[in-house]
Scaffold this active site. Sequence first.
Site, PDB file in Angstrom:
ATOM      1  N   ASP A 131       0.805  -1.224   0.000  1.00 35.37           N
ATOM      2  CA  ASP A 131       0.000   0.000   0.000  1.00 35.37           C
ATOM      3  C   ASP A 131       0.840   1.277   0.000  1.00 35.37           C
ATOM      4  OD1 ASP A 131      -2.204  -1.663   0.102  1.00 35.37           O
ATOM      5  OD2 ASP A 131      -2.337  -1.563   2.290  1.00 35.37           O
TER       6      ASP A 131
ATOM      7  N   LYS B  12       1.970   2.059  -5.036  1.00 31.87           N
ATOM      8  CA  LYS B  12       2.506   1.456  -6.279  1.00 31.87           C
ATOM      9  C   LYS B  12       1.585   1.753  -7.458  1.00 31.87           C
ATOM     10  CE  LYS B  12       2.424  -2.588  -4.295  1.00 31.87           C
ATOM     11  NZ  LYS B  12       2.118  -2.168  -2.920  1.00 31.87           N
TER      12      LYS B  12
ATOM     13  N   GLY C 259      -4.553  -4.270  -3.725  1.00 31.93           N
ATOM     14  CA  GLY C 259      -5.507  -3.209  -4.051  1.00 31.93           C
ATOM     15  C   GLY C 259      -4.696  -2.001  -4.465  1.00 31.93           C
ATOM     16  N   HIS C 260      -4.692  -1.695  -5.755  1.00 30.37           N
ATOM     17  CA  HIS C 260      -3.866  -0.607  -6.267  1.00 30.37           C
ATOM     18  C   HIS C 260      -4.770   0.528  -6.748  1.00 30.37           C
ATOM     19  CE1 HIS C 260      -0.270  -3.538  -7.098  1.00 30.37           C
ATOM     20  NE2 HIS C 260      -0.683  -3.547  -5.852  1.00 30.37           N
TER      21      HIS C 260
ATOM     22  N   GLN D  88       2.042  -6.196  -3.145  1.00 31.19           N
ATOM     23  CA  GLN D  88       2.475  -6.253  -1.739  1.00 31.19           C
ATOM     24  C   GLN D  88       3.765  -5.433  -1.549  1.00 31.19           C
ATOM     25  OE1 GLN D  88       1.320  -9.588  -3.206  1.00 31.19           O
ATOM     26  NE2 GLN D  88      -0.552  -8.600  -2.629  1.00 31.19           N
TER      27      GLN D  88
HETATM   28  P1  GDP Z   1      -0.658   0.278  -3.530  1.00 34.51           P
HETATM   29  O1  GDP Z   1      -1.235  -0.996  -3.002  1.00 34.51           O
HETATM   30  O2  GDP Z   1       0.812   0.369  -3.248  1.00 34.51           O
HETATM   31  O3  GDP Z   1      -0.974   0.531  -4.965  1.00 34.51           O
HETATM   32  O4  GDP Z   1      -1.328   1.449  -2.690  1.00 34.51           O
HETATM   33  P2  GDP Z   1      -2.905   1.595  -2.347  1.00 34.51           P
HETATM   34  O5  GDP Z   1      -3.609   2.071  -3.545  1.00 34.51           O
HETATM   35  O6  GDP Z   1      -3.382   0.377  -1.661  1.00 34.51           O
HETATM   36  O7  GDP Z   1      -2.851   2.697  -1.218  1.00 34.51           O
HETATM   37  C1  GDP Z   1      -2.275   3.949  -1.433  1.00 34.51           C
HETATM   38  C2  GDP Z   1      -3.326   5.033  -1.119  1.00 34.51           C
HETATM   39  O8  GDP Z   1      -2.670   6.269  -1.005  1.00 34.51           O
HETATM   40  C3  GDP Z   1      -4.346   5.213  -2.216  1.00 34.51           C
HETATM   41  O9  GDP Z   1      -5.551   5.650  -1.645  1.00 34.51           O
HETATM   42  C4  GDP Z   1      -3.739   6.319  -3.079  1.00 34.51           C
HETATM   43  O10 GDP Z   1      -4.732   7.054  -3.794  1.00 34.51           O
HETATM   44  C5  GDP Z   1      -3.097   7.168  -2.032  1.00 34.51           C
HETATM   45  N1  GDP Z   1      -1.885   7.893  -2.410  1.00 34.51           N
HETATM   46  C6  GDP Z   1      -0.893   7.515  -3.271  1.00 34.51           C
HETATM   47  N2  GDP Z   1       0.096   8.434  -3.269  1.00 34.51           N
HETATM   48  C7  GDP Z   1      -0.272   9.396  -2.384  1.00 34.51           C
HETATM   49  C8  GDP Z   1       0.333  10.603  -1.930  1.00 34.51           C
HETATM   50  O11 GDP Z   1       1.438  10.975  -2.319  1.00 34.51           O
HETATM   51  N3  GDP Z   1      -0.370  11.334  -1.015  1.00 34.51           N
HETATM   52  C9  GDP Z   1      -1.571  10.951  -0.537  1.00 34.51           C
HETATM   53  N4  GDP Z   1      -2.179  11.728   0.351  1.00 34.51           N
HETATM   54  N5  GDP Z   1      -2.183   9.817  -0.942  1.00 34.51           N
HETATM   55  C10 GDP Z   1      -1.527   9.056  -1.845  1.00 34.51           C
HETATM   56  P1  IMO Z   2      -0.878  -4.236  -2.201  1.00 33.82           P
HETATM   57  O1  IMO Z   2      -0.406  -4.819  -3.515  1.00 33.82           O
HETATM   58  C1  IMO Z   2      -1.035  -4.527   2.133  1.00 33.82           C
HETATM   59  C2  IMO Z   2      -1.310  -8.566   3.837  1.00 33.82           C
HETATM   60  C3  IMO Z   2      -2.600  -8.973   4.491  1.00 33.82           C
HETATM   61  C4  IMO Z   2      -2.077  -9.956   5.535  1.00 33.82           C
HETATM   62  C5  IMO Z   2      -0.933 -10.642   4.794  1.00 33.82           C
HETATM   63  C6  IMO Z   2      -1.296 -11.985   4.180  1.00 33.82           C
HETATM   64  O2  IMO Z   2      -2.148  -3.510  -2.293  1.00 33.82           O
HETATM   65  O3  IMO Z   2       0.228  -3.445  -1.579  1.00 33.82           O
HETATM   66  P2  IMO Z   2      -2.826 -12.686   2.098  1.00 33.82           P
HETATM   67  O4  IMO Z   2      -4.289 -12.497   1.867  1.00 33.82           O
HETATM   68  O5  IMO Z   2      -1.957 -12.123   1.026  1.00 33.82           O
HETATM   69  O6  IMO Z   2      -2.470 -14.113   2.406  1.00 33.82           O
HETATM   70  O7  IMO Z   2      -2.526 -11.868   3.453  1.00 33.82           O
HETATM   71  O8  IMO Z   2      -0.513  -9.747   3.781  1.00 33.82           O
HETATM   72  N1  IMO Z   2      -1.431  -8.068   2.439  1.00 33.82           N
HETATM   73  C7  IMO Z   2      -1.323  -6.791   2.082  1.00 33.82           C
HETATM   74  N2  IMO Z   2      -1.133  -5.678   2.823  1.00 33.82           N
HETATM   75  N3  IMO Z   2      -1.075  -4.440   0.794  1.00 33.82           N
HETATM   76  C8  IMO Z   2      -1.242  -5.540   0.044  1.00 33.82           C
HETATM   77  O9  IMO Z   2      -1.181  -5.524  -1.311  1.00 33.82           O
HETATM   78  C9  IMO Z   2      -1.405  -6.781   0.682  1.00 33.82           C
HETATM   79  N4  IMO Z   2      -1.600  -8.047   0.241  1.00 33.82           N
HETATM   80  C10 IMO Z   2      -1.612  -8.829   1.333  1.00 33.82           C
HETATM   81  O10 IMO Z   2      -3.242  -7.877   5.083  1.00 33.82           O
HETATM   82  O11 IMO Z   2      -1.527  -9.266   6.626  1.00 33.82           O
HETATM   83 MG    MG Z   3      -2.821  -1.626  -1.832  1.00 32.46          MG
END
Ligand code: GDP
Ligand code: IMO
Ligand code: MG
Length: 409
Positions: A12, A15, A39-40, A198
């Site tokens: 999270d 990416k 979840g991207h 991840q």
């Molecule tokens: P990922 O799994 O690495 O793709 O990240 P996620 O999408 O799960 O979580 C990142 C969250 O932070 C999302 O809600 C993005 O819209 C948000 N985000 C990404 N870059 C920034 C940033 O520079 N500032 C803020 N405030 N939010 C960001």
């Molecule tokens: P992205 O790509 C954050 C965490 C879960 C749990 C552990 C194992 O969005 O960064 P799983 O269901 O994969 O067997 O769960 O890994 N986890 C993540 N945490 N971002 C993710 O993906 C994750 N994918 C799995 O919360 O602790």
């Molecule tokens: Mg994510």
Amino acid sequence: MNLVVIGAQWGDEGKGKIVDYLAREADIVVRYSGGANAGHTVVTDDTTYKLHLVPSGIIYPDKIVVLGIGMVIDPEALFNELNMLEKMDVRWKGRVLISDRAHITLPQYKKIDMEMDAKRKRPIGTTGRGIGVTYAMKAQRDGVRVVDVLDRSLLKELNHEDSSFISGYIDRISEMTIDTSSYLFKNMQKNILFEGAQGVLLDPDLGTYPYVSSGYSSAAGASQGSGIGPKSIDRIIGVCKAYSTRVGNGPFPTEFKKERDGQLEEKIREKGREYGVTTGRPRRCGYLDMVALRYACRTNCIDSLALTHLDVYDEMDELKACVAYEYQGKKVEEFPASLEVLNKATPVLITFKGWKTAIGSCRSFDELPRKARKYIEFIEEFTGTPVDIISVGYERKQTILRREMWIKY
Ligand code: GDP
Ligand code: IMO
Ligand code: MG
């Protein structure tokens, strides 16, 4: 030319945003690991896209996206996501390719995943998407690959529920399936972007085992999980937040503590919107862990860091970063394997003055307040890795590029 984008923390990191930003100049975007646990998020103007299985390059109308060998694919989740994209006017037909070697997540794996985690003495807090079970079946050589269901060879060995589930998807999957390794080999002269899922600390080998996921989150996974040799990788970009978060259970040495940090966790969670994209769970928040970040840089040969969420610190009087741990009166400077040490270590924190300025409209490094630049320079010095991309908000345009990424240096 190709770029690999990985998460340098516990997932999270942003990416999705960085991949979308870099995808403008890519021809092909390849996801190489994980499944619907990811979840991207991509935000463009007024639209927010939440992607789980489909690579983040899909938002551009002309990019080819590939679901690579190392992925575990739940067909139901995939077609729900594609339908959602269609409704959001993203035309994906003809642009989504699936590896014939990728593994399939069957409905019963999701049930087993949830039941196993509920029974564990120390639950991991999985996303319940059947990820660990699919990878376990793969490792014990009982898995079901995409190719095995397309030629129907394994269907008769599945139970009735699984076999009728898969049968409903065979025609649609068949149109999208190719030998992606050979496809990438033939297209190596194009711009290819490899999207990790991840993060390094959730990688089963490098991360905080057993509180990890089961796919490769490391840069090495890009070659293994897409079928290109490791020597073909040109540049590795590690995405990290200006602080740390993790979802689910497991050690987190710099996690904010009420008694030490007051309401800091709530403040960061609200400002940073720190709720899981896949499960909606509140993310645990903490200080930037430099010991862990340096470890991620070293173990993945990260060439460039993409620092995200810097804007979340805009209103803070001061911010802190962890430069070592203390365990039983001793200083720990390398990221430890031991859960005992990680759980009991206290962070050695250093303090920076906050910039108290909204940075969301800054578009160059020089426009950033001096105190924000100082924080960035500290990260570069500590990790020995340049921060080449800075994200100052969730929108595509809120990105500072300090060095061109699609050039071989
Ligand atoms: P990922 O799994 O690495 O793709 O990240 P996620 O999408 O799960 O979580 C990142 C969250 O932070 C999302 O809600 C993005 O819209 C948000 N985000 C990404 N870059 C920034 C940033 O520079 N500032 C803020 N405030 N939010 C960001
Ligand atoms: P992205 O790509 C954050 C965490 C879960 C749990 C552990 C194992 O969005 O960064 P799983 O269901 O994969 O067997 O769960 O890994 N986890 C993540 N945490 N971002 C993710 O993906 C994750 N994918 C799995 O919360 O602790
Ligand atoms: Mg994510």
